[in-house]
Motif scaffolding. Structure first.
Motif, PDB file in Angstrom:
ATOM      1  N   VAL A 167       0.682   3.336   2.666  1.00  0.00           N
ATOM      2  CA  VAL A 167       1.157   3.696   4.125  1.00  0.00           C
ATOM      3  C   VAL A 167       1.765   2.606   4.841  1.00  0.00           C
ATOM      4  O   VAL A 167       1.857   1.495   4.140  1.00  0.00           O
ATOM      5  N   ALA A 190      -2.531   8.964  14.369  1.00  0.00           N
ATOM      6  CA  ALA A 190      -3.184   7.490  14.410  1.00  0.00           C
ATOM      7  C   ALA A 190      -1.972   6.461  14.770  1.00  0.00           C
ATOM      8  O   ALA A 190      -0.768   6.451  14.550  1.00  0.00           O
ATOM      9  N   THR A 220       0.710  -1.146   0.027  1.00  0.00           N
ATOM     10  CA  THR A 220       0.053  -0.104  -0.005  1.00  0.00           C
ATOM     11  C   THR A 220       0.915   1.137   0.256  1.00  0.00           C
ATOM     12  O   THR A 220       2.102   1.289  -0.044  1.00  0.00           O
ATOM     13  N   SER A 275      -6.633   4.349  12.774  1.00  0.00           N
ATOM     14  CA  SER A 275      -7.495   5.531  12.028  1.00  0.00           C
ATOM     15  C   SER A 275      -6.704   5.608  10.693  1.00  0.00           C
ATOM     16  O   SER A 275      -5.517   5.252  10.701  1.00  0.00           O
ATOM     17  N   ASP A 276      -7.134   6.396   9.777  1.00  0.00           N
ATOM     18  CA  ASP A 276      -6.462   6.682   8.657  1.00  0.00           C
ATOM     19  C   ASP A 276      -5.263   7.573   8.838  1.00  0.00           C
ATOM     20  O   ASP A 276      -5.587   8.587   9.214  1.00  0.00           O
ATOM     21  N   SER A 314     -10.179  -1.586   7.636  1.00  0.00           N
ATOM     22  CA  SER A 314     -10.276  -1.746   6.169  1.00  0.00           C
ATOM     23  C   SER A 314      -9.233  -2.261   5.710  1.00  0.00           C
ATOM     24  O   SER A 314      -8.279  -1.580   5.122  1.00  0.00           O
ATOM     25  N   GLU A 337      -3.320   9.013   6.763  1.00  0.00           N
ATOM     26  CA  GLU A 337      -3.386  10.193   5.824  1.00  0.00           C
ATOM     27  C   GLU A 337      -4.155  11.221   6.232  1.00  0.00           C
ATOM     28  O   GLU A 337      -3.898  12.543   5.815  1.00  0.00           O
ATOM     29  N   GLU A 338      -5.182  10.972   7.263  1.00  0.00           N
ATOM     30  CA  GLU A 338      -6.014  12.018   7.780  1.00  0.00           C
ATOM     31  C   GLU A 338      -5.740  12.331   9.197  1.00  0.00           C
ATOM     32  O   GLU A 338      -5.944  13.630   9.502  1.00  0.00           O
ATOM     33  N   ASN A 339      -5.210  11.342   9.865  1.00  0.00           N
ATOM     34  CA  ASN A 339      -4.974  11.555  11.265  1.00  0.00           C
ATOM     35  C   ASN A 339      -3.433  11.558  11.385  1.00  0.00           C
ATOM     36  O   ASN A 339      -2.838   9.980  11.679  1.00  0.00           O
TER      37      ASN A 339
END
Length: 241
Positions: A163, A177, A161, A169-170, A194, A172-174
């Motif tokens: 990441v 995380a 992937t 949590s995501d 996911s 790329e947003e948090n």
């Protein structure tokens, strides 16, 4: 600690092949992935690969809105074949012998998928690329990766992937995380993380096939994962294994 893997299945998303482009295949990313696979192959791992088709199919999404689901899914399978052919060419240009096997018959460009033949190719040291998903609509390339891994008796599924592994949590947003070094399959389900779709995940759970999620875009990470280096990727473990 080194992993005792010999036969691996690498799952690469089609979107990863976009690189910095908005559509299509980034030649630099394709070459990088081919180098990573070649490095693993040179270490005598038996390597099989499943590539998604999102980079191609997403470009025609507008045209498929309102289209019959089955028709759209077959278009997605053809998109995976485009990516698979590109990866095959990149590997062959580096001197790696490959075989492209398709779940949909298209003899001019790929062998039909036959389980025993795929295993024989792996035993002979060829990189085997599985295209066209499962050959059936309503199934994702994650499911195809799980199914093929089980069929050819791969020791592990490596999900490449963008990441560094599995997070709560995501990332790329948090930015805060939390990454899991290892996580049980039950916890993945309880947290609704996911990792892959439920059908694919259930196949792996029922067959106790290990899953390692890692960042494929960092040069050298594939070999590091196979070498069992700490802090590279996240591993899903099965409680009964």
């Amino acid at each position: 600690m080194a992993n005792n893997y010999k036969r691996i299945l690498l799952k690469i998303s089609g979107e990863a092949l976009l690189g910095t482009q908005g559509h299509g295949i980034d030649g630099d990313i394709l070459t990088q992935y081919a180098d990573e696979i070649k490095a693993a192959h040179d270490e005598n791992y038996e390597v099989s690969v499943v590539v998604g088709g999102g980079n191609i199919f997403r470009g025609v999404k507008g045209a498929t809105e309102g289209m019959d689901r089955v028709q759209g899914d077959y278009m997605g399978m053809l998109a995976t074949m485009i990516n698979s052919m590109a990866l095959q060419d990149a590997l062959e240009r580096k001197g790696v012998h490959t075989r492209l096997m398709s779940a949909i018959r298209m003899e001019e460009i790929a062998e039909p998928y036959i389980r025993r033949r795929a295993i024989r190719h792996l035993e002979k040291g060829r990189v085997v690329i599985f295209g066209a998903g499962t050959g059936n609509p309503y199934f994702t390339t994650d499911t195809a990766a799980s199914l093929r891994a089980i069929e050819v008796e791969a020791d592990v599924i490596l999900k490449g992937t963008r990441v560094d592994g599995i997070f709560d949590s995501d990332p790329e947003e948090n930015p805060d995380a939390e990454k899991f070094q290892t996580i049980t399959g039950e916890e993945v389900l309880d947290r609704r993380l996911s990792i892959m779709d439920l059908t694919a995940f259930t196949l792996c759970r029922e067959n106790e096939t290990p899953i390692i999620v890692f960042n494929m875009n960092v040069v050298g990470n594939l070999k590091k994962v196979l070498a069992g280096e700490e802090n590279i990727g996240s591993t899903v473990v099965w409680e009964d294994s």
